[in-house]
Enzyme design. Structure first.
Site, mmCIF file in Angstrom:
data_model
loop_
_atom_site.group_PDB
_atom_site.id
_atom_site.type_symbol
_atom_site.label_atom_id
_atom_site.label_comp_id
_atom_site.label_asym_id
_atom_site.label_seq_id
_atom_site.Cartn_x
_atom_site.Cartn_y
_atom_site.Cartn_z
ATOM 1 N N GLY A 1 0.792 -1.223 0.000
ATOM 2 C CA GLY A 1 0.000 0.000 0.000
ATOM 3 C C GLY A 1 0.821 1.268 0.000
ATOM 4 O O GLY A 1 0.274 2.358 0.012
ATOM 5 N N CYS A 2 2.131 1.141 0.011
ATOM 6 C CA CYS A 2 2.993 2.326 -0.007
ATOM 7 C C CYS A 2 3.368 2.674 -1.441
ATOM 8 O O CYS A 2 3.640 1.790 -2.245
ATOM 9 C CB CYS A 2 4.263 2.077 0.801
ATOM 10 S SG CYS A 2 3.979 1.934 2.553
#
Length: 134
Positions: free
Chosen positions: A50-51
């Site tokens: 998710g980064c």
């Protein structure tokens, strides 16, 4: 584990910043204090999903205390990691789970750097830090 600067020191440094440029310089300076992970530690299972940037987070527990190692391919994110990890290093999981990490980060003058995509990454990091299982 990490050679983290005292969280009060980091908080004071970031709160003392009076401009976006000053905050950026402080984060870059902090990023240089983060011990980089080895290629082996940058394994897929340590990668935070998710980064926007590649971020790796390793959590180890010793004598009931959590210790953290982290790295990113982005200098700014390494500075943010130092700020985040300074809040939780050496604390127990129970203490970490009681913390309002979003609120604590909000006190560090970082809102101008938390774009929507970066916020998603930071939230993923916070979730992993507060999770029961790594």
């Amino acid at each position: 584990m990490t050679d983290l600067v005292n969280s009060k020191d980091i908080k004071q440094q970031l709160q003392a910043c009076r401009s976006k440029e000053e905050t950026f310089k402080t984060l870059v300076t902090l990023s240089k204090t983060l011990t980089r992970l080895t290629p082996e530690e940058k394994a897929e299972e340590n990668k935070v999903k998710g980064c926007e940037s590649a971020v790796w987070l390793i959590i180890e527990e010793k004598d009931g205390q959590r210790h953290f190692k982290a790295d990113s391919d982005a200098k700014l994110m390494r500075g943010l990691l130092i700020a985040i990890l300074s809040l939780v290093e050496g604390k127990t999981l129970a203490a970490i789970q009681k913390m309002d990490l979003k609120s604590e980060l909000g006190e560090l003058n970082l809102s101008s750097y938390l774009t929507s995509s970066r916020t998603n990454g930071v939230l993923a990091i916070l979730e992993k830090i507060q999770a029961t299982k790594q």
